[in-house]
Design an enzyme around this catalytic site. Structure first.
Site, PDB file in Angstrom:
ATOM      1  N   LYS A 216       0.820  -1.322   0.007  1.00 28.34           N
ATOM      2  CA  LYS A 216       0.099   0.022  -0.004  1.00 28.34           C
ATOM      3  C   LYS A 216       0.941   1.219   0.120  1.00 28.34           C
ATOM      4  O   LYS A 216       1.930   1.122   0.524  1.00 28.34           O
ATOM      5  CB  LYS A 216      -0.898  -0.086   1.116  1.00 28.34           C
ATOM      6  CG  LYS A 216      -1.617   1.275   1.287  1.00 28.34           C
ATOM      7  CD  LYS A 216      -2.467   1.446   2.875  1.00 28.34           C
ATOM      8  CE  LYS A 216      -3.217   2.622   2.697  1.00 28.34           C
ATOM      9  NZ  LYS A 216      -3.828   2.924   4.106  1.00 28.34           N
ATOM     10  N   GLU A 265      -8.246  13.050  12.609  1.00 35.40           N
ATOM     11  CA  GLU A 265      -7.483  11.902  12.804  1.00 35.40           C
ATOM     12  C   GLU A 265      -6.578  12.188  14.087  1.00 35.40           C
ATOM     13  O   GLU A 265      -5.654  13.185  13.926  1.00 35.40           O
ATOM     14  CB  GLU A 265      -6.816  11.651  11.639  1.00 35.40           C
ATOM     15  CG  GLU A 265      -5.953  10.397  11.618  1.00 35.40           C
ATOM     16  CD  GLU A 265      -5.679   9.463  10.458  1.00 35.40           C
ATOM     17  OE1 GLU A 265      -4.914   8.713  10.465  1.00 35.40           O
ATOM     18  OE2 GLU A 265      -6.336   9.922   9.296  1.00 35.40           O
ATOM     19  N   GLU A 309      -7.417  -2.121   4.249  1.00 35.20           N
ATOM     20  CA  GLU A 309      -6.687  -0.683   4.474  1.00 35.20           C
ATOM     21  C   GLU A 309      -6.675  -0.387   5.683  1.00 35.20           C
ATOM     22  O   GLU A 309      -5.700   0.172   6.437  1.00 35.20           O
ATOM     23  CB  GLU A 309      -7.304   0.324   3.386  1.00 35.20           C
ATOM     24  CG  GLU A 309      -6.516   1.849   3.594  1.00 35.20           C
ATOM     25  CD  GLU A 309      -7.265   2.619   2.847  1.00 35.20           C
ATOM     26  OE1 GLU A 309      -7.130   3.817   2.956  1.00 35.20           O
ATOM     27  OE2 GLU A 309      -7.803   2.347   1.800  1.00 35.20           O
ATOM     28  N   GLU A 444     -12.506  10.469  -4.431  1.00 34.71           N
ATOM     29  CA  GLU A 444     -12.242  10.712  -2.930  1.00 34.71           C
ATOM     30  C   GLU A 444     -11.470  12.022  -2.780  1.00 34.71           C
ATOM     31  O   GLU A 444     -11.784  12.683  -1.800  1.00 34.71           O
ATOM     32  CB  GLU A 444     -11.565   9.383  -2.524  1.00 34.71           C
ATOM     33  CG  GLU A 444     -11.408   9.371  -1.016  1.00 34.71           C
ATOM     34  CD  GLU A 444     -10.763   8.148  -0.714  1.00 34.71           C
ATOM     35  OE1 GLU A 444      -9.981   8.102   0.358  1.00 34.71           O
ATOM     36  OE2 GLU A 444     -11.148   7.043  -1.164  1.00 34.71           O
TER      37      GLU A 444
END
Length: 461
Positions: A216, A265, A309, A444
């Site tokens: 990733k 976050e 993910e 996105e």
């Protein structure tokens, strides 16, 4: 903790002069804390915008804790080895600061600042934001639930007039109820990586993943926005506080150059030795109706790519903090975290920090998580440096605060913008895995640009 009968500002200054005499010192850095009647933190921040002073702002995700710093007292900086260098400089500085009245969490010589994504920033765009930059403000407002404190950090000398200095410090709270004129900027133009180049960037990454280079990588794009007048941070803050109620709001304002973030976050929080970290990876939009919202949430929860993910992040955080902590607790399944325009997969991680470690040790271990870098970490970071067509600077990096006792919180500066006069550079990224589709990832990033661009006065591109 503050004493039952806390000393006044003047009494604290007198106590500092007594300390100097006892220790044969000619000057002394002093952190003075007083409990005050409630002051609105947003109003407090706004009323110093014309005074050519550094301004710092922090709001947590629960709207219960605010820090607002005005003017510089002491600043520490680092380029290479940024986390370790800042940790050392902070400890050396704190050993020199006297606190005559004690302090509550988030008061006293609190440092606010941030770090770069990579170990060193080189581009002119980030000239005002070193790889590590933490500031103890001269004056700081702390709002913690129903309690409100002012901290004043000053240098006292043998000839300091205590009465005069005490009066001078009141300047910071005397004028917070004045009204200011608000100016709303309008968007003139935007410029971003076109889709053809984005398509090439994503396809190249997918090919590298399929060839076994990595599992990733998180890739991002910039959006350059120009406005018809200098951007009014006061107005932007108003909109962010109103619209992004579930986000951290962070501002590091140096005048012409400022960095702002409205991010959901958390990287890590430390409160009396208890650690809280956040696994936030996997994204989908909000629905137009309650039923559509639930359908989209279920779609996200059952999407193999997003769940995979998300699990990358969970595994990495667990492995990173295990050597530094006791009693790790991680739920077996994520939940949905709904925000204003997006919803994410969310898993909290709690543990107790071992006594010999600090929040800076945790940052060094955790940053960047797979949600911001990729897996394996070093391979992904190198790939980003070699292929992403811009320098990240403070984007997707730790920003936050830490107090003298080691309590503190660091968020990850996504949903952010670097501001210079009438221009803003916005950043948005997404996790690329073997199944990634360039068009879906492009859409996105458009969604992720929306909150900050709307606050600045534009619409998503």
């Amino acid at each position: 903790m503050l004493q039952t009968k806390p000393l006044t500002i003047q009494e604290q200054l007198n106590k500092a002069k007594e300390y100097m005499t006892e220790h044969n010192q000619t000057k002394l850095m002093v952190s003075i804390v007083e409990k005050v009647d409630h002051i609105d933190p947003i109003r407090f921040f706004k009323h110093f915008h014309n005074e050519d002073l550094l301004r710092l702002f922090w709001k947590d995700t629960e709207d219960s804790f605010y820090l607002v710093g005005i003017d510089e007292f002491k600043t520490i900086k680092a380029q290479e080895d940024r986390f370790n260098q800042i940790r050392k400089q902070r400890q050396e500085l704190l050993e020199q600061i006297y606190t005559p009245n004690g302090f509550d969490k988030g008061t006293g010589p609190v440092m606010l600042g941030g770090f770069s994504f990579n170990d060193k920033t080189t581009g002119d765009k980030w000239r005002s934001f070193e790889s590590g930059l933490m500031v103890i403000p001269r004056a700081m407002l702390t709002v913690d639930g129903d309690e409100c404190f002012m901290t004043y950090n000053v240098t006292v000398k043998e000839d300091t007039n205590v009465k005069a200095l005490s009066s001078d410090l009141k300047y910071y709270t005397r004028r917070v109820y004045l009204e200011d004129e608000q100016k709303t900027q309008q968007l003139k133009s935007t410029n971003s990586l076109d889709y053809r180049n984005w398509d090439q960037l994503i396809n190249k990454a997918v090919k590298s993943i399929n060839n076994g280079l990595m599992s990733k990588v998180v890739l991002a794009r910039e959006l350059e926005a120009e406005f018809n007048q200098p951007i009014d941070l006061n107005e932007v803050l108003n909109k962010l506080v109103e619209q992004q109620t579930d986000s951290y709001i962070y501002i590091f304002d140096q005048g012409e150059d400022a960095y702002i973030s409205a991010t959901p976050e958390r990287l890590v929080k430390v409160d009396n030795g208890e650690l809280l970290s956040t696994c936030l990876a996997g994204t989908i939009k909000r629905g137009q109706t309650a039923n559509e919202d639930v359908e989209l949430a279920n779609q996200l929860m059952n999407d193999e790519k997003n769940r995979s993910e998300h699990q990358y992040v969970v595994n990495m955080i667990k492995e990173s903090i295990e050597p530094l902590t006791y009693s790790i607790n991680i739920p077996s399944q994520p939940v949905i975290l709904p925000l204003r325009t997006l919803q994410h997969l969310y898993t909290p991680v709690t543990a107790m920090l071992k006594e010999s470690y600090t929040i800076f040790d945790l940052i060094e271990k955790l940053h960047p998580t797979p949600a911001l870098g990729g897996e394996p970490r070093e391979v992904a970071i190198n790939y980003i440096e070699e292929n992403e067509p811009f320098e990240r600077g403070w984007y997707a990096a730790p920003v936050g605060w830490v107090d003298q006792e080691g309590n503190g919180e660091m968020a990850v500066a996504i949903r952010s913008a670097l501001i210079n006069n009438n221009t803003a550079t916005l950043f948005a990224g997404c996790g690329i895995v073997a199944e990634s589709d360039p068009q879906e990832e492009y859409e996105e990033t458009k969604l992720k640009f929306t909150p900050m661009l709307e606050a600045l006065g534009g619409i998503s591109q």
